[in-house]
Design a protein around this motif. Structure first.
Motif, PDB file in Angstrom:
ATOM      1  N   ALA A  33       3.611   8.153  -7.578  1.00  0.00           N
ATOM      2  CA  ALA A  33       2.880   7.033  -8.180  1.00  0.00           C
ATOM      3  C   ALA A  33       2.044   7.959  -9.495  1.00  0.00           C
ATOM      4  CB  ALA A  33       1.785   6.691  -7.450  1.00  0.00           C
ATOM      5  N   GLN A  34       1.535   9.138  -9.019  1.00  0.00           N
ATOM      6  CA  GLN A  34       0.863   9.861 -10.219  1.00  0.00           C
ATOM      7  C   GLN A  34       1.675  10.142 -11.207  1.00  0.00           C
ATOM      8  OE1 GLN A  34      -0.756  12.663  -7.442  1.00  0.00           O
ATOM      9  NE2 GLN A  34      -2.765  11.483  -7.186  1.00  0.00           N
ATOM     10  N   ARG A  50      -3.538   1.555 -10.172  1.00  0.00           N
ATOM     11  CA  ARG A  50      -4.703   2.399  -9.332  1.00  0.00           C
ATOM     12  C   ARG A  50      -5.794   1.659  -9.521  1.00  0.00           C
ATOM     13  NH1 ARG A  50      -5.421   8.899 -10.124  1.00  0.00           N
ATOM     14  NH2 ARG A  50      -7.039   8.767  -8.152  1.00  0.00           N
ATOM     15  N   ALA A 106       2.972   0.272 -10.285  1.00  0.00           N
ATOM     16  CA  ALA A 106       1.940   0.875  -9.435  1.00  0.00           C
ATOM     17  C   ALA A 106       0.695   0.713 -10.230  1.00  0.00           C
ATOM     18  CB  ALA A 106       2.341   2.530  -9.408  1.00  0.00           C
ATOM     19  N   THR A 135       0.768  -1.317  -0.016  1.00  0.00           N
ATOM     20  CA  THR A 135       0.094   0.099  -0.178  1.00  0.00           C
ATOM     21  C   THR A 135       1.116   1.103  -0.067  1.00  0.00           C
ATOM     22  OG1 THR A 135       0.106   0.224   2.366  1.00  0.00           O
ATOM     23  CG2 THR A 135      -1.529  -1.325   1.428  1.00  0.00           C
ATOM     24  N   VAL A 136       0.294   2.220  -0.074  1.00  0.00           N
ATOM     25  CA  VAL A 136       1.021   3.833  -0.031  1.00  0.00           C
ATOM     26  C   VAL A 136       1.661   3.784   1.217  1.00  0.00           C
ATOM     27  CG1 VAL A 136       0.608   6.157  -0.111  1.00  0.00           C
ATOM     28  CG2 VAL A 136      -0.507   4.873  -1.780  1.00  0.00           C
ATOM     29  N   HIS A 183      -7.343   4.350  -5.000  1.00  0.00           N
ATOM     30  CA  HIS A 183      -6.478   3.576  -4.176  1.00  0.00           C
ATOM     31  C   HIS A 183      -5.185   3.081  -5.047  1.00  0.00           C
ATOM     32  CE1 HIS A 183      -9.468   3.467  -0.919  1.00  0.00           C
ATOM     33  NE2 HIS A 183     -10.398   2.959  -1.784  1.00  0.00           N
ATOM     34  N   TRP A 184      -4.086   3.360  -4.517  1.00  0.00           N
ATOM     35  CA  TRP A 184      -3.006   2.845  -5.165  1.00  0.00           C
ATOM     36  C   TRP A 184      -2.427   1.383  -4.736  1.00  0.00           C
ATOM     37  CZ3 TRP A 184      -0.819   4.641  -9.791  1.00  0.00           C
ATOM     38  CH2 TRP A 184      -1.184   6.004  -9.903  1.00  0.00           C
ATOM     39  N   ARG A 185      -1.827   0.583  -5.297  1.00  0.00           N
ATOM     40  CA  ARG A 185      -1.123  -0.658  -4.946  1.00  0.00           C
ATOM     41  C   ARG A 185       0.127  -0.645  -5.790  1.00  0.00           C
ATOM     42  NH1 ARG A 185      -4.156   0.669  -1.452  1.00  0.00           N
ATOM     43  NH2 ARG A 185      -5.740  -0.930  -0.462  1.00  0.00           N
ATOM     44  N   PHE A 186       0.894  -1.424  -5.204  1.00  0.00           N
ATOM     45  CA  PHE A 186       2.278  -1.436  -5.904  1.00  0.00           C
ATOM     46  C   PHE A 186       2.725  -2.884  -5.696  1.00  0.00           C
ATOM     47  CE2 PHE A 186       1.855   2.465  -3.737  1.00  0.00           C
ATOM     48  CZ  PHE A 186       1.845   3.261  -4.734  1.00  0.00           C
ATOM     49  N   TYR A 210       1.947   9.216  -3.049  1.00  0.00           N
ATOM     50  CA  TYR A 210       1.004   9.397  -4.053  1.00  0.00           C
ATOM     51  C   TYR A 210       1.420  10.449  -5.191  1.00  0.00           C
ATOM     52  CZ  TYR A 210      -2.759   7.870  -0.985  1.00  0.00           C
ATOM     53  OH  TYR A 210      -3.938   7.079  -0.279  1.00  0.00           O
TER      54      TYR A 210
END
Length: 76
Positions: free
Chosen positions: A34-35, A44, A42, A15-16, A48-51, A31
């Motif tokens: 990632a953006q 989205r 990464a 997670t972030v 919600h972001w996940r990696f 964040y």
């Protein structure tokens, strides 16, 4: 049934907050990175972001190798 499908290699996600804690940087920075597309693996899901852990670990290993190599080259 998708729930019954098992794979040898389960993909693990971070997670972030996981990355922020591990990297000792603010959550907001994760964040932003990632953006901007600066973190490989990464994904989205809505907001919600996940990696992908495997991709993150390989990326860090590669960056570490390059840094060590450059550091060694400067000493010679």
């Amino acid at each position: 049934n998708m729930a019954e499908i098992k794979t040898e290699h389960q993909i693990k996600f971070l997670t972030v907050r996981d990355l922020a804690k591990d990297w000792r940087i603010p959550v907001r920075s994760v964040y932003r990175f990632a953006q901007l597309g600066k973190i490989p693996g990464a994904i989205r899901f809505g907001k919600h972001w996940r990696f992908r852990r495997d991709i993150i670990e390989a990326w860090i290993e590669e960056k570490t190798k390059k840094h060590r190599f450059l550091g060694d080259a400067e000493k010679t």
